[in-house]
Structure formats: C-alpha cells, structure tokens
Write an enzyme that holds these catalytic residues in place. Structure first.
Site, short mmCIF file in Angstrom:
data_model
loop_
_atom_site.label_atom_id
_atom_site.label_comp_id
_atom_site.label_asym_id
_atom_site.label_seq_id
_atom_site.Cartn_x
_atom_site.Cartn_y
_atom_site.Cartn_z
N GLN A 168 8.30 34.70 -10.41
CA GLN A 168 7.25 35.48 -9.73
C GLN A 168 7.62 36.96 -9.77
OE1 GLN A 168 7.26 34.72 -5.53
NE2 GLN A 168 5.23 35.54 -5.20
N GLY A 169 6.82 37.75 -10.44
CA GLY A 169 7.09 39.19 -10.54
C GLY A 169 6.18 39.99 -9.63
N SER A 171 7.62 41.65 -6.26
CA SER A 171 8.36 42.74 -5.60
C SER A 171 8.92 43.75 -6.59
CB SER A 171 9.53 42.16 -4.80
OG SER A 171 9.08 41.18 -3.92
N GLU A 195 2.44 29.97 -0.87
CA GLU A 195 3.88 30.15 -0.64
C GLU A 195 4.23 29.86 0.82
OE1 GLU A 195 5.10 34.03 -1.93
OE2 GLU A 195 7.16 33.40 -2.22
N GLU A 243 8.41 40.59 10.33
CA GLU A 243 7.60 41.69 10.89
C GLU A 243 6.20 41.66 10.26
OE1 GLU A 243 10.70 42.02 9.74
OE2 GLU A 243 11.74 42.43 11.62
C1 LIG Z 1 15.97 34.90 -1.50
C2 LIG Z 1 14.82 35.77 -1.89
C3 LIG Z 1 14.07 35.43 -2.99
C4 LIG Z 1 13.01 36.24 -3.40
N1 LIG Z 1 12.32 35.90 -4.52
C5 LIG Z 1 11.33 36.71 -4.96
C6 LIG Z 1 10.66 36.42 -6.18
O1 LIG Z 1 10.93 35.43 -6.86
N2 LIG Z 1 9.70 37.27 -6.60
C7 LIG Z 1 9.35 38.37 -5.89
O2 LIG Z 1 8.44 39.08 -6.30
N3 LIG Z 1 9.98 38.69 -4.72
C8 LIG Z 1 10.96 37.89 -4.26
N4 LIG Z 1 11.62 38.20 -3.09
C9 LIG Z 1 11.32 39.47 -2.43
C10 LIG Z 1 10.62 39.36 -1.10
O3 LIG Z 1 9.29 39.01 -1.25
C11 LIG Z 1 10.79 40.76 -0.42
O4 LIG Z 1 12.18 40.91 -0.16
C12 LIG Z 1 9.99 40.87 0.85
O5 LIG Z 1 8.64 40.90 0.58
C13 LIG Z 1 10.39 42.15 1.64
O6 LIG Z 1 10.30 43.27 0.84
P1 LIG Z 1 11.54 44.29 0.69
O7 LIG Z 1 12.78 43.52 0.43
O8 LIG Z 1 11.16 45.35 -0.28
O9 LIG Z 1 11.73 44.95 2.14
P2 LIG Z 1 10.86 46.13 2.75
O10 LIG Z 1 9.42 45.90 2.50
O11 LIG Z 1 11.44 47.42 2.30
O12 LIG Z 1 11.13 45.95 4.29
C14 LIG Z 1 12.34 46.39 4.93
C15 LIG Z 1 12.22 46.09 6.42
O13 LIG Z 1 11.12 46.82 6.99
C16 LIG Z 1 10.20 45.94 7.63
N5 LIG Z 1 8.83 46.42 7.43
C17 LIG Z 1 8.27 46.80 6.25
N6 LIG Z 1 7.00 47.14 6.42
C18 LIG Z 1 6.70 46.96 7.74
C19 LIG Z 1 5.53 47.12 8.54
N7 LIG Z 1 4.38 47.53 8.01
N8 LIG Z 1 5.61 46.81 9.86
C20 LIG Z 1 6.78 46.38 10.41
N9 LIG Z 1 7.93 46.22 9.71
C21 LIG Z 1 7.89 46.50 8.38
C22 LIG Z 1 10.42 44.61 6.96
O14 LIG Z 1 10.04 43.53 7.79
C23 LIG Z 1 11.92 44.60 6.70
O15 LIG Z 1 12.61 44.23 7.87
C24 LIG Z 1 12.68 37.42 -2.66
C25 LIG Z 1 13.44 37.75 -1.53
C26 LIG Z 1 14.50 36.95 -1.14
C27 LIG Z 1 15.30 37.35 0.06
#
Ligand SMILES: Cc1cc2nc3c(=O)[nH]c(=O)nc-3n(C[C@H](O)[C@H](O)[C@H](O)COP(=O)(O)OP(=O)(O)OC[C@H]3O[C@@H](n4cnc5c(N)ncnc54)[C@H](O)[C@@H]3O)c2cc1C
Length: 396
Positions: free
Chosen positions: A129-130, A132, A247, A381
């Site tokens: 899944q692409g 993030s 999902e 969140e």
């Molecule tokens: C084990 C694992 C597998 C994954 N696999 C995939 C995958 O296969 N493909 C893929 O595309 N992605 C994948 N992901 C990514 C996942 O979807 C993202 O990590 C997730 O959506 C959070 O985005 P971020 O890490 O950029 O954090 P950010 O969006 O930068 O968030 C950082 C912090 O800020 C908080 N925050 C952000 N915006 C808000 C808001 N508006 N209000 C309140 N709080 C907020 C968040 O809750 C978090 O605590 C995976 C993640 C993990 C941990």
C-alpha cells in the site's frame, strides 16, 4: 441483536475448523511455530496463503465469478474467528486480499477485475500500500508523489514511506498527485503500480521490535500504463476512502480479539506459574484488578465488532463504526501488553530456548509490536477526530 447462528453458518464453521485441523502442522501454536528468520517467515506465510487458496478458503466473501467463495458477511466473521482460534499464520498478502482486492472489486473496471483478482486471490501476486509519505501520513491528502499523464502512461516521481511488505510485493496501489493546482483532495488519483518497473527503489526500515516489516519506496520516472488508474483521473480520494474503511473493519477486529484473548490466557497461565515472593504473581490483587479489566475490554472489542456486523447487515455503511472499532481494539490490546510487562517485571525481557523463557520473550516482542497499533490504519487522534466530527456531529 441476534447472537444465534443459522444451521448453515454452524456448518460453515465446522467445515473450516476441520480443514484447519488437517492443514496446519501437528502441535501448531503449542510446540510448532513459524520460522524465526524474517524472510523465511514471510515465505512460510505466503505458502500458507497459497494453501488456503488451494483448499477454497481464499477471498471467501468475494463473488464466485472472481474466484471467491461468495460467503456472507457473517461467514466472513466466522472465518476470521476460526483462523484466529486455530492460531493460523497471518498472511503477507493481507494488503492484497483485504485492501487491493476489495477496492478493485468496488471500483475497478471489468478488465482490472479480470487481470488482478485471480492473481490476488491465489497470492501469486503480493501487494503493498503506497499511501503514506514523509509529509503525508495523517494528512493523507497532502501526498506529493507526482504522476504526470504523458500519452498512454503516467510518469511517477516521488517517495512513499512505511510501505509494509514492499520487499515481497509485485504490485502496489498508490495515491498520487495528478493535479497540483487544485484543492488538495481534488488532485489525487489511485494508481496500480507494478513493483518490478524500472525506477523503483525499496529501502527497508528497522522497527523497534527489530523487524523490517516496512520500507521507504522511491519512484524515479516510473512508467505506469494509463489503464492502471482506478476510478477517475483526480478522483482518487474517494477510492482511497473505500480502502481505509476496509482497513478498519469489524472482520479484522473479530479475529484480533480471539488472538488477544489467547495471549491473555497465556499470560494468566504464566503468571500463575511465576512466583513473586511467596505467592504466585496472579494472586497479587493489583495485578488481578488489571487482568479483570483486560478481560472485560477484550469482550467489549468482540461485542463492538458484532454490533458493527449488525449495522452493516441492516444496510448501514461501513464507515461510521470503523473508527470506533479500530480505536477501541488498539488501546485494549496495548493495555493488555502493558499489564503483561508490569506483571512480569524483570522477567519480561528474558527469552531463550527453554519454552518458559521463550513465552516470556514473546510477551515483550508483542508489547513492542503493539506500539504500532495506535498509529497504523489512522492514528488514535485521527480516529477521535473522525468520531467527533462524523459520528457525534461535533464542530470541526
Ligand atoms: C506498522 C506500520 C505499518 C504501516 N504500513 C503502512 C503501509 O503499508 N502503507 C502506508 O501507506 N502506510 C503505512 N503506515 C503508515 C501509517 O498509516 C502512518 O504512520 C499513519 O497514518 C500516521 O502518519 P504519520 O506516521 O505520518 O504521523 P503524523 O501524521 O505525522 O502524526 C504524528 C502525530 O500527530 C498526530 N496528529 C496528526 N494530525 C493530527 C490532527 N489533525 N489532530 C490531532 N492529532 C494529529 C498523530 O495522531 C500522531 O500522534 C504504517 C505504519 C505503521 C506503524
């Protein structure tokens, strides 16, 4: 809510249970486990998925014309419960089955269905899944990976991150920017990208658990045939939202709660055998209190999932409950592993050949892995924001 299963549903459960007992190695989950080596484990899981397919247990709720079993939603739930009950290996093509397949079924063209679904259902092709990117996770609509339509192909440039199983995948569904000059949700498209295309580089990322499940994925002038778009040009947001509701669905939660309950039973057994001073750890009133809470919370996960099933069967949409289900199970499971760590204390980091020590080590590994529960598929969140705005109707 009616908790009784029909005779046909009970029969479905028993047929599956018998098949699993036959297909899994003897002593599975008790004395026989998955390979320790990560790559070997991935291949073992892929073999298992292919075995499920050969036995007619793949894509069980997909339509028969696409190779599925045409099972009902209730049967899909029974399937998740029984797989968990038998401690069946998880697949590495879960993204293919649960997300790519269901999204293509919902929005793909007939040609896309014919091309991709048989390969997904048989796990001949593994998907990743692409979505993030380094600056687009929670704020998914900010993706910057650019896809420019030139003649009959898109040229893709950019970077994805946290791409689970990219190192094993032949295909990736990606959210890409096809129009940078309009409001951000309106300039996105949903593309199916062949991971064997020239210009793709995959760099594994090591997680806190020591494993490399996910990766950075770079696209450098990658050519994607124009017919690999799902939905309309710049209509990718709607398609991605469908993917996300699958999902976070109740089928997943139902299976998970069975697996978590098994872990909790194992924890209680371990604590009954672990002496703290002159009494077993399980006799400590403070620990008992927290174990009771963990038992209750996992039961709530089950009931919440069943409530969602009921709503969907009554014609409700999948979206409204999905965030509550995901939010609740992820915290319930994290709480349970916190209890495990606190109750086991200094014994928790132990692991080794001796089965008792290996069991302790597994709790620590699961505790580390559980950190990801409240991040992936939308962080807690974000789930709370969705519940507040879309379910409770609170102001943004
Ligand atoms: C084990 C694992 C597998 C994954 N696999 C995939 C995958 O296969 N493909 C893929 O595309 N992605 C994948 N992901 C990514 C996942 O979807 C993202 O990590 C997730 O959506 C959070 O985005 P971020 O890490 O950029 O954090 P950010 O969006 O930068 O968030 C950082 C912090 O800020 C908080 N925050 C952000 N915006 C808000 C808001 N508006 N209000 C309140 N709080 C907020 C968040 O809750 C978090 O605590 C995976 C993640 C993990 C941990």
């Amino acid at each position: 809510m009616d908790f009784t299963y029909s005779p046909a549903e009970n029969e479905f459960r028993l047929e599956l249970r018998a098949w699993l007992a036959d297909a899994l190695p003897k002593g599975w989950g008790e004395t026989v486990f998955e390979p320790e080596d990560e790559r070997e484990r991935a291949m073992f899981r892929l073999d298992w998925e292919r075995k499920l397919h050969a036995g007619g247990w793949s894509g069980i709720n997909w339509a028969r014309e696409y190779g599925g079993r045409g099972a009902s939603l209730i049967e899909r739930g029974i399937f998740a419960e029984e797989m968990a009950r038998a401690r069946a290996p998880e697949g590495i093509n879960i993204i293919g089955h649960n997300l790519a397949g269901t999204t293509i079924l919902a929005h793909g063209t007939e040609a896309q269905k014919k091309r991709f679904l048989p390969e997904i259902i048989s796990s001949r092709e593994v998907w990743c899944q692409g979505f993030s990117e380094p600056n687009a996770g929670s704020d998914l609509a900010s993706v910057r990976t650019r896809a420019e339509l030139k003649g009959d192909r898109f040229i893709v440039n950019g970077q994805k991150i946290w791409t689970s199983y990219a190192q094993y995948a032949q295909w990736c569904f990606a959210l890409v920017r096809t129009d940078p000059d309009v409001a951000k949700h309106k300039g996105l498209s949903f593309l199916l990208i062949d991971m064997r295309s020239p210009g793709i580089t995959i760099r594994p990322l090591r997680q806190i658990s020591g494993e490399c499940e996910f990766n950075e994925t770079f696209f450098d002038n990658v050519e994607v045939p124009a017919e690999n778009i799902v939905g309309d040009l710049n209509g990718g947001w709607k398609i991605a939202m469908t993917t996300l509701t699958y999902e976070r669905g109740p089928e997943d939660a139902l299976g998970r709660q069975v697996r978590f309950k098994q872990e909790l039973d194992k924890l209680m057994l371990t604590l009954a055998r672990t002496m703290q001073g002159r009494r077993a750890a399980i006799d400590n009133p403070a620990i008992r209190q927290r174990l009771a809470r963990a038992i209750t919370e996992l039961e709530i996960v089950r009931l919440n999932a069943l409530r969602s099933f009921s709503r969907i069967l009554e014609g409700g949409d999948r979206g409204s409950d999905a965030s509550m289900t995901k939010l609740y199970w992820s915290h319930a499971a994290q709480n349970m592993y916190e209890v495990a760590m606190d109750a086991l204390g200094p014994l928790a980091p132990l692991s080794g050949q001796d089965p008792a020590a290996a069991a302790l080590g597994r709790f620590q590994l699961s505790w580390l892995q559980s950190k990801a529960f409240t991040i992936y598929s939308g962080s807690s969140e974000i789930q709370r924001n969705i519940i507040g705005e879309r379910v409770l109707g609170l102001p943004r």
